[in-house]
Design a protein around this motif. Structure first.
Motif, mmCIF file in Angstrom:
data_model
loop_
_atom_site.group_PDB
_atom_site.id
_atom_site.type_symbol
_atom_site.label_atom_id
_atom_site.label_comp_id
_atom_site.label_asym_id
_atom_site.label_seq_id
_atom_site.Cartn_x
_atom_site.Cartn_y
_atom_site.Cartn_z
ATOM 1 N N GLN A 157 0.805 -1.219 0.000
ATOM 2 C CA GLN A 157 0.000 0.000 0.000
ATOM 3 C C GLN A 157 0.842 1.275 0.000
ATOM 4 O O GLN A 157 0.320 2.366 -0.223
ATOM 5 C CB GLN A 157 -0.921 -0.001 1.220
ATOM 6 C CG GLN A 157 -1.945 -1.119 1.206
ATOM 7 C CD GLN A 157 -2.858 -1.043 -0.009
ATOM 8 O OE1 GLN A 157 -3.677 -0.140 -0.117
ATOM 9 N NE2 GLN A 157 -2.697 -1.984 -0.944
ATOM 10 N N SER A 158 2.127 1.169 0.288
ATOM 11 C CA SER A 158 3.004 2.336 0.276
ATOM 12 C C SER A 158 4.430 1.864 0.038
ATOM 13 O O SER A 158 4.705 0.658 0.032
ATOM 14 C CB SER A 158 2.902 3.114 1.592
ATOM 15 O OG SER A 158 3.302 2.305 2.684
ATOM 16 N N ARG A 159 5.328 2.849 -0.140
ATOM 17 C CA ARG A 159 6.736 2.543 -0.373
ATOM 18 C C ARG A 159 7.593 3.415 0.529
ATOM 19 O O ARG A 159 7.378 4.627 0.636
ATOM 20 C CB ARG A 159 7.102 2.800 -1.837
ATOM 21 C CG ARG A 159 6.371 1.883 -2.815
ATOM 22 C CD ARG A 159 7.354 1.033 -3.561
ATOM 23 N NE ARG A 159 6.682 -0.025 -4.309
ATOM 24 C CZ ARG A 159 7.330 -0.992 -4.941
ATOM 25 N NH1 ARG A 159 8.661 -1.018 -4.894
ATOM 26 N NH2 ARG A 159 6.692 -1.937 -5.582
ATOM 27 N N ILE A 160 8.570 2.780 1.147
ATOM 28 C CA ILE A 160 9.504 3.543 1.977
ATOM 29 C C ILE A 160 10.226 4.591 1.141
ATOM 30 O O ILE A 160 10.443 5.721 1.577
ATOM 31 C CB ILE A 160 10.507 2.594 2.662
ATOM 32 C CG1 ILE A 160 9.798 1.796 3.765
ATOM 33 C CG2 ILE A 160 11.688 3.360 3.243
ATOM 34 C CD1 ILE A 160 10.670 0.766 4.442
ATOM 35 N N SER A 161 10.581 4.240 -0.100
ATOM 36 C CA SER A 161 11.325 5.164 -0.949
ATOM 37 C C SER A 161 10.505 6.386 -1.331
ATOM 38 O O SER A 161 11.064 7.427 -1.700
ATOM 39 C CB SER A 161 11.796 4.450 -2.215
ATOM 40 O OG SER A 161 10.687 4.004 -2.984
ATOM 41 N N VAL A 162 9.188 6.290 -1.254
ATOM 42 C CA VAL A 162 8.314 7.417 -1.585
ATOM 43 C C VAL A 162 7.963 8.210 -0.330
ATOM 44 O O VAL A 162 8.081 9.436 -0.282
ATOM 45 C CB VAL A 162 7.034 6.927 -2.291
ATOM 46 C CG1 VAL A 162 6.063 8.087 -2.518
ATOM 47 C CG2 VAL A 162 7.382 6.248 -3.610
ATOM 48 N N THR A 163 7.547 7.512 0.704
ATOM 49 C CA THR A 163 7.146 8.173 1.951
ATOM 50 C C THR A 163 8.353 8.710 2.709
ATOM 51 O O THR A 163 8.288 9.772 3.330
ATOM 52 C CB THR A 163 6.362 7.190 2.831
ATOM 53 O OG1 THR A 163 5.264 6.667 2.087
ATOM 54 C CG2 THR A 163 5.847 7.868 4.094
ATOM 55 N N ASN A 164 9.467 7.952 2.676
ATOM 56 C CA ASN A 164 10.713 8.323 3.365
ATOM 57 C C ASN A 164 10.440 8.762 4.804
ATOM 58 O O ASN A 164 10.739 9.896 5.199
ATOM 59 C CB ASN A 164 11.436 9.437 2.611
ATOM 60 C CG ASN A 164 12.879 9.595 3.069
ATOM 61 O OD1 ASN A 164 13.486 8.666 3.592
ATOM 62 N ND2 ASN A 164 13.428 10.788 2.878
ATOM 63 N N PRO A 165 9.899 7.844 5.630
ATOM 64 C CA PRO A 165 9.531 8.243 6.995
ATOM 65 C C PRO A 165 10.748 8.558 7.863
ATOM 66 O O PRO A 165 11.843 8.027 7.651
ATOM 67 C CB PRO A 165 8.790 7.013 7.522
ATOM 68 C CG PRO A 165 9.337 5.870 6.726
ATOM 69 C CD PRO A 165 9.624 6.428 5.364
#
Length: 623
Positions: A157-165
C-alpha cells in the motif's frame, strides 16, 4: 556492474557542492539522504573496514541523535586498494542512493571520491556491540508503514522510498538497522536462526531480546510478529566463505562486521567467515509418540509435503524412512507434491502409479508393517503449477487393514465432487473427487482432493455390522512466489499469491461447510500445505467459512513450536491440520510436528517441509 539512480557522467566541477558536512548529516534521520545527488567536500572519518568495492568511514565527531548513522560506505574499487583500516581521512565525493531492484531499499553511499587525504594512521577501531548501550533491535514491528501488521491484506500500500519516513529506531526494526547503517558492529553469542542459502548467508540473533523463541533456538512467526530483530550474516570481507551446512539453533563464534544492505536485506558483512562452536542435541527428533489403535477411537493421520517426489528422486528412501520410523506409518497419510511417473520430464504423462508404488516400496523397505494402498486423481497436463513437467498433485496413502474408501467412485481430473444427502447421511458424488477443478481459484494450482472413508473394524454381522465414517480434504494451495522481502520497499511486504489463496480458502471452506450443514456432527479432517501462516487472511477465511478448527489450537501446541518450514529468519508453519467441531470436542485428540527436516542441514533434508502426525477419535458413524 553496479548501477546508480542518478547520472554519474557529469563533471565534478558541475556538481552543486556542499562543504564540510558530517557523516550523520549526510545520512540524515530518514531512509534517504537529504543530500542525495549532491557533491560534498571535506568529509572526514575513520576507515573501519574495506572490501574490493570500497571502504567504510565512521565519524570522529558523532552527534547525539540515535537516528543518524555515524558511518557510511565509500564506493570506489580504486580507492579501496589504497584504503587502510585505522586511517582517518578526509575526502570529497558525491552522495548517491543505490539499489539493484525496485523492490529493495536504497543504500546511501559516497561515490566517486576525490582528494582523499590521510590525516592520521594507526587509530584504534572499536566496534559497537549490538545488545548494549541502546543498540537493541525492536522485536515485533518492521515499519510504521505496515500499520501494525506486516502480513496485512491488502499489502503493498506504500513505499519507503516514496514516503521516506523519519526513523524511529526504538520502535521499528527497519528503522533500527537503517540507523546504524555502515557501522562496525559485534554480535556476541550468536545463534543460527535458519539454514544458510547457497552462498552461506545465515540469519542470526545475538545477546539482545528476541521474541518467538522456539525450543530449538529459532524464532517462530507469531501473530503480527515476523521477528525484525534477526539479522543476516553475509559475504565475509576477507574473501573467505561462510559454511553452507549450518543448522537451526547452532552456536556461532562472535561475529564482527559492518552493517550493509544488499539483495533486499539489511545484513552484516563479517570480517571473516562464520564458525560453528556447538550444535543442538539430539541431532534428530524422536519418533512420534502417537500410535494407531487400529480402530475408530485412535486413527492416526499424517501429512507430508514430499517435495517433487517421483520414482527417480534421490530423497525417496529417506522419505520412506521418515514415514515408517518417525511418523510410525499413520493409518492415512496426506501427501503433497507427488509428481507423475517420469517426474520433471515435460511430456504428456500425468499418471503417478509408478511414483506412488515407489513410495510404498520405500516405506516397506524401511521396515514398515503397513503395506499401503494409495489413491490420487491425475491432473490435466501442465495445468496445476509446480515444477514444469512434474504435474504435482495431492494423494492419499492408507492402511487398508484399518480404513478404506466408502463406496469408492473416483472422479476424473475435470469432474467436481459434490456433497449430497442420503438416508445414511452426507456422501460424495465422486469418492475421491476434486473440489471445483474448473473454478478460477485453482488456475495453475493444485486442486484439493476430498474423500469419504470408513473404518474396517466391525462388531456384529449383517445389518448390525458397524463402522465409523469420516471425510478428508487434502490441499496444496498456491505458492508465495512473487513475494517481496520483509526488508523491502513495498509496505506491507508483497505476500505473493495471497488473493488467490483467499479465493481457494473460500472454495475449500464452502465445500467443507456443506458437509457440516448436512451433518453437524460429521468427522472431517482437512490437511496439507496451505502455503500460509495461521494469522493471515486466507487461513482466517478458511476457518470462518469451513467451520473447522486448527488442531494445534485444539491440543494446545505452544505457539512458538508451531513450525514446519524455515524461510529467511523465521521458523514458520505452512502445513496445517484442521478438524470439525465433533473431532475438536473429543479431548483425546493429539498432534505433533516431527522436525526431521528443519533440524538438519540443507543437504541432509529429505524435503523442505516437516511432516506432522495426529491421533483422533472418529467413532460415531453407523451403516
Amino acid at each position: 556492474m553496479k548501477y546508480f539512480t542518478s547520472l554519474l557522467g557529469a563533471s565534478a566541477a558541475l556538481w552543486a557542492a556542499v562543504s564540510a558536512q558530517s557523516i550523520a548529516q549526510i545520512n540524515g534521520n530518514k531512509f534517504l539522504s537529504p543530500y542525495q545527488g549532491q557533491a560534498v567536500t571535506n568529509v572526514s572519518g575513520l576507515v573501519t573496514a574495506k572490501n574490493n568495492q570500497g571502504f567504510w568511514l565512521r565519524s570522529t565527531a558523532p552527534d547525539e541523535d540515535s537516528r543518524t548513522s555515524e558511518s557510511i560506505f565509500v564506493f570506489s574499487s580504486s580507492a579501496a586498494r589504497t584504503a587502510v583500516v585505522g586511517n582517518i581521512v578526509v575526502l570529497n565525493a558525491r552522495v548517491t542512493e543505490y539499489r539493484s531492484s525496485s523492490a529493495y531499499l536504497f543504500l546511501t553511499e559516497l561515490s566517486s571520491p576525490t582528494n582523499i587525504t590521510v590525516l592520521s594512521t594507526g587509530n584504534e577501531v572499536v566496534p559497537r556491540v549490538l545488545g548494549q548501550r541502546g543498540l537493541n533491535p525492536p522485536t515485533q514491528q518492521y515499519s510504521s508503514l505496515d500499520g501494525g501488521d506486516v502480513f496485512a491484506v491488502p499489502n503493498n500500500q506504500s513505499r519507503i522510498s516514496v514516503t521516506n519516513p523519519t526513523l524511529q529506531p526504538t520502535q521499528y526494526g527497519l528503522d533500527f538497522w537503517e540507523s546504524i547503517m555502515g557501522e562496525l558492529v559485534t554480535v556476541r553469542n550468536p545463534r543460527a536462526l535458519s539454514k544458510p542459502n547457497q552462498f552461506g548467508d545465515t540469519w542470526v540473533a545475538g545477546t539482545w531480546r528476541t521474541t518467538g523463541n522456539n525450543n530449538r533456538g529459532g524464532l517462530t512467526i507469531t501473530d503480527r510478529d515476523a521477528n525484525p530483530e534477526a539479522i543476516i550474516i553475509g559475504t565475509p570481507l576477507d574473501g573467505s566463505d561462510n559454511p553452507t551446512d549450518t543448522k537451526l539453533g547452532e552456536s556461532l563464534e562472535e561475529i564482527t562486521g559492518v552493517m550493509y544492505y544488499a539483495f533486499g536485506f539489511y545484513r552484516i558483512l563479517p570480517k571473516t567467515n562464520i564458525k560453528v562452536t556447538g550444535s543442538r542435541q539430539p541431532a534428530l527428533p524422536p519418533a512420534t509418540r502417537l500410535r494407531s489403535s487400529g480402530q475408530c477411537d485412535g486413527i492416526t493421520v499424517g501429512q507430508y509435503n514430499v517435495e517433487n517426489l517421483y520414482s527417480g528422486s534421490t530423497n525417496l528412501a529417506q522419505i520412506g524412512d521418515h514415514i515408517a520410523n518417525y511418523l510410525r506409518s499413520p493409518d492415512i497419510l496426506f501427501v503433497q507434491e507427488i509428481q507423475d511417473d517420469n517426474g520433471p520430464t515435460n511430456d504428456a504423462i500425468v499418471d503417478a502409479n509408478v511414483t506412488l508404488s515407489a513410495l510404498r516400496d520405500a516405506i516397506n523397505a524401511a521396515s514398515s508393517r503397513t503395506n499401503y494402498s494409495y489413491v490420487d486423481i491425475d491432473p490435466v497436463d501442465d495445468q496445476d503449477g509446480g515444477q514444469p513437467g512434474g504435474n504435482i498433485r495431492v494423494a492419499y496413502l492408507y492402511n487398508p487393514d484399518v480404513v478404506r474408501l466408502r463406496n469408492p467412485n473416483p472422479g476424473s481430473s475435470t469432474q467436481a465432487t459434490e456433497v449430497v444427502n442420503s438416508r445414511n447421511g452426507p456422501r460424495l458424488t465422486y469418492n475421491p473427487g476434486r473440489i471445483e477443478p474448473s473454478n478460477p481459484a485453482w488456475t495453475a494450482s493444485r486442486k484439493p482432493l476430498a474423500a469419504h472413508w470408513e473404518t474396517v473394524e466391525s462388531r456384529g454381522r449383517g445389518w448390525d455390522r458397524q463402522s465409523s465414517t469420516f471425510f478428508t480434504v487434502n490441499v496444496h494451495w498456491t505458492s508465495k512466489g512473487g513475494s517481496s522481502s520483509l526488508h523491502g520497499d513495498p509496505r506491507p511486504p508483497v505476500n505473493g499469491g495471497v488473493d488467490q489463496r483467499n479465493q481457494q480458502a473460500n472454495v475449500t471452506g464452502a465445500f467443507i461447510s456443506s458437509i457440516l450443514r448436512a451433518d453437524r456432527n460429521a468427522a472431517i479432517l482437512s490437511a496439507g500445505d496451505y502455503n500460509e501462516f495461521q494469522n493471515v487472511q486466507p487461513i482466517e477465511t478458511f476457518e470462518r467459512v469451513s467451520g473447522l478448527e486448527n488442531l494445534d489450537e485444539v491440543v494446545g501446541t505452544p505457539e512458538t513450536e508451531q513450525y514446519t518450514y524455515l524461510f529467511d529468519m523465521n521458523s514458520q508453519e505452512l502445513d496445517h491440520l484442521f478438524v470439525s467441531p465433533a473431532l475438536a470436542s473429543r479431548r483425546r485428540a493429539q498432534f505433533e510436528h516431527v522436525h526431521v527436516n528443519t533440524w538438519v542441514s540443507y543437504d541432509d533434508a529429505a524435503s523442505d517441509h516437516d511432516p506432522s502426525v495426529a491421533r483422533v477419535d472418529v467413532c460415531g458413524g453407523r451403516w
